[in-house]
Write an enzyme that holds these catalytic residues in place. Structure first.
Site, PDB file in Angstrom:
ATOM      1  N   HIS A 282       0.822  -1.210   0.000  1.00 53.90           N
ATOM      2  CA  HIS A 282       0.000   0.000   0.000  1.00 53.90           C
ATOM      3  C   HIS A 282       0.856   1.259   0.000  1.00 53.90           C
ATOM      4  O   HIS A 282       0.581   2.220  -0.729  1.00 53.90           O
ATOM      5  CB  HIS A 282      -0.920  -0.035   1.217  1.00 53.90           C
ATOM      6  CG  HIS A 282      -1.638   1.242   1.459  1.00 53.90           C
ATOM      7  ND1 HIS A 282      -1.249   2.140   2.430  1.00 53.90           N
ATOM      8  CD2 HIS A 282      -2.716   1.790   0.861  1.00 53.90           C
ATOM      9  CE1 HIS A 282      -2.057   3.173   2.418  1.00 53.90           C
ATOM     10  NE2 HIS A 282      -2.959   3.000   1.478  1.00 53.90           N
TER      11      HIS A 282
ATOM     12  N   GLU B 125       2.223   1.824  -3.376  1.00 55.20           N
ATOM     13  CA  GLU B 125       1.221   2.414  -4.274  1.00 55.20           C
ATOM     14  C   GLU B 125       1.307   3.939  -4.217  1.00 55.20           C
ATOM     15  O   GLU B 125       1.250   4.624  -5.254  1.00 55.20           O
ATOM     16  CB  GLU B 125      -0.172   1.937  -3.877  1.00 55.20           C
ATOM     17  CG  GLU B 125      -1.295   2.589  -4.655  1.00 55.20           C
ATOM     18  CD  GLU B 125      -2.566   2.702  -3.840  1.00 55.20           C
ATOM     19  OE1 GLU B 125      -3.179   3.780  -3.872  1.00 55.20           O
ATOM     20  OE2 GLU B 125      -2.935   1.721  -3.159  1.00 55.20           O
ATOM     21  N   HIS B 126       1.436   4.482  -3.015  1.00 58.85           N
ATOM     22  CA  HIS B 126       1.605   5.936  -2.868  1.00 58.85           C
ATOM     23  C   HIS B 126       2.877   6.401  -3.578  1.00 58.85           C
ATOM     24  O   HIS B 126       2.883   7.439  -4.255  1.00 58.85           O
ATOM     25  CB  HIS B 126       1.685   6.305  -1.388  1.00 58.85           C
ATOM     26  CG  HIS B 126       0.368   6.332  -0.693  1.00 58.85           C
ATOM     27  ND1 HIS B 126      -0.149   7.467  -0.108  1.00 58.85           N
ATOM     28  CD2 HIS B 126      -0.545   5.349  -0.466  1.00 58.85           C
ATOM     29  CE1 HIS B 126      -1.319   7.190   0.452  1.00 58.85           C
ATOM     30  NE2 HIS B 126      -1.577   5.908   0.249  1.00 58.85           N
TER      31      HIS B 126
ATOM     32  N   GLU C  55      -3.711   8.149   7.597  1.00 55.33           N
ATOM     33  CA  GLU C  55      -4.813   7.382   7.027  1.00 55.33           C
ATOM     34  C   GLU C  55      -5.181   6.210   7.935  1.00 55.33           C
ATOM     35  O   GLU C  55      -6.353   5.925   8.172  1.00 55.33           O
ATOM     36  CB  GLU C  55      -4.404   6.871   5.640  1.00 55.33           C
ATOM     37  CG  GLU C  55      -5.462   6.078   4.912  1.00 55.33           C
ATOM     38  CD  GLU C  55      -4.950   5.546   3.593  1.00 55.33           C
ATOM     39  OE1 GLU C  55      -5.547   4.564   3.096  1.00 55.33           O
ATOM     40  OE2 GLU C  55      -3.957   6.082   3.064  1.00 55.33           O
TER      41      GLU C  55
END
Length: 445
Positions: free
Chosen positions: A71, A74-75, A151
């Site tokens: 994840h 992905e950023h 987040e």
């Protein structure tokens, strides 16, 4: 999936295409010399194209110490290359009237663009550039690490449901990577270093580990030529072998009771360990499980809303679900929120409905109603060009094979009451069950 990648919020806009989906459209498959797979599904109803690049890597590929790296990476894929500095990728797509984003799952990471059909070469050029030339810097990592931690705080740490869900997953998936959250554990994310991300990029962001899915107003041969032009020169590398722990079969019933000072109402979850498209011994098993979930929770007339909520008032809400598009075994889930705080009564009611599925063949009229609902939902979803591409990408990257998309209707049509009852008897067993209960902190267990 991420807040930056508010994927589900985009779906209504992405589905805004003319009706009458071409559900029988052919899928064309190509493989480049470097091993990259290309899937093309034509849909000429509107001059729009969806381009998606799927990498076969997600949170289930991670071990402790590196959870959340898929994840976080992905950023990082939006932080730029020498040719396309940070921010330029999104600017270019926006300038061309398109949308772009990405999402991370347990079994995949995917990046997409939605554009006018004649702008497809732009999307492919940009994706090929960051597949081969991504720049990973300490400054970029420092920024995105904090974004992800915030987040995580908003979605998991500051919400009772988030805290409960993470604990439940850890108990329900003791032998595989589904035990930890897609976003990762905070201490792992906090400790992530540049060399770890560089290693992840080298291992997994490789044309031999990627599938390009293109759906829309395109010609398959033209897409194949564009894929060769933009991705064909990227060298292939060996894809690491994935070693998944063998499951315990049956693992035995497990139970979690979690108390939370911020929880306002109790919640209950029952999850049965069941096969997916990829792991099922019989190809019919996942379809029978889909039918079981629909019988329980396929609209207002289904068994749980009718019997457990409206007729008995035992629960304020109740439902069921099953997703067969996962790489490892899946979960058949029932949930309930007590109407008066009586968790035991809700659990008894849910177990009674499961037992009924095992003891009594479903009547023909109810079976046909559930079948019609499943097929209607499927056809409605295929009305979206974006969803067509999503289905192909998920099926392929989870090991089910994209061909399952074309088999769905026939498989559902062929199911009998005996098939459905046999699946309930075989898979909805206590030995394969995890029970999770969240209580306000002052409640009795």
């Amino acid at each position: 999936m991420t807040t930056r990648n508010a994927f589900f919020a985009l779906i209504p806009a992405l589905m805004a295409v003319p009706a009458a989906a071409q559900t029988q459209s052919e899928v064309s498959e190509f493989t480049l010399d470097n091993g990259m797979q290309v899937l093309v599904r034509e849909d000429h109803r509107a001059p729009v194209v969806v381009s998606q690049v799927w990498y076969r890597v997600g949170s289930s590929y991670e071990g402790r110490g590196q959870t959340g790296i898929s994840h976080l990476f992905e950023h990082m894929m939006f932080k730029g290359t020498e040719a396309v500095p940070e921010g330029r990728f999104s600017e270019i797509i926006s300038r061309e009237g398109g949308r772009e984003n990405a999402f991370t799952g347990r079994d995949f990471t995917a990046y997409f663009e939605v554009l006018a059909a004649d702008r497809l070469p732009i999307a492919l050029e940009l994706e090929a550039d960051r597949m081969a030339n991504l720049q990973i810097t300490e400054d970029a990592l420092s920024t995105e690490r904090e974004v992800v931690l915030e987040e995580r705080r908003l979605r998991s740490e500051d919400r009772p449901e988030g805290r409960f869900g993470e604990r439940y997953a850890a108990v329900a998936n003791v032998t595989n990577g589904y035990a930890h959250p897609i976003i990762g554990w905070a201490d792992d994310v906090r400790g992530m270093q540049v060399d770890q991300l560089e290693g992840w990029y080298e291992q997994w962001y490789n044309p031999a580990n990627a599938t390009l899915v293109v759906a829309g107003d395109v010609d398959p041969e033209a897409v194949h030529a564009l894929a060769r032009e933009h991705f064909g020169s990227i060298p292939a590398r060996a894809v690491p072998a994935v070693s998944d722990a063998e499951r315990l079969d049956p693992p035995g019933e497990r139970r979690l009771v979690y108390r939370d000072t911020q929880a306002r109402v109790p919640q209950l979850r029952l999850g049965y360990n069941v096969p997916s498209f990829a792991t099922a011994e019989s190809e019919n098993d996942p379809y029978a499980l889909l039918m079981l979930a629909n019988l329980l929770d396929g609209g207002e007339g289904a068994r749980l809303p009718q019997s457990v909520v409206r007729d008995s008032d035992v629960a304020a809400a109740a439902g069921a679900g099953y997703n067969p598009m996962v790489r490892l075994d899946g979960e058949f889930t029932l949930y309930g929120v007590p109407g008066d705080g009586d968790v035991e009564a809700v659990e008894a009611a849910l177990r009674e409905q499961v037992q009924r599925l095992k003891d009594e063949p479903v009547q023909a009229e109810e079976l046909e109603r559930a079948r019609s609902q499943l097929l209607a939902d499927h056809l409605f979803e295929l009305d979206s060009v974006f969803y067509q591409a999503m289905q192909l990408g998920m099926l392929e990257t989870t090991g089910a094979g994209w061909q399952q998309l074309g088999e769905f209707e026939a498989r559902i049509q062929s199911l009998t009451a005996e098939d459905v009852q046999a699946a309930a008897q075989r898979f909805l067993r206590a030995e394969q069950l995890t029970v999770g209960v969240m209580l306000p902190d002052d409640e009795e267990a």
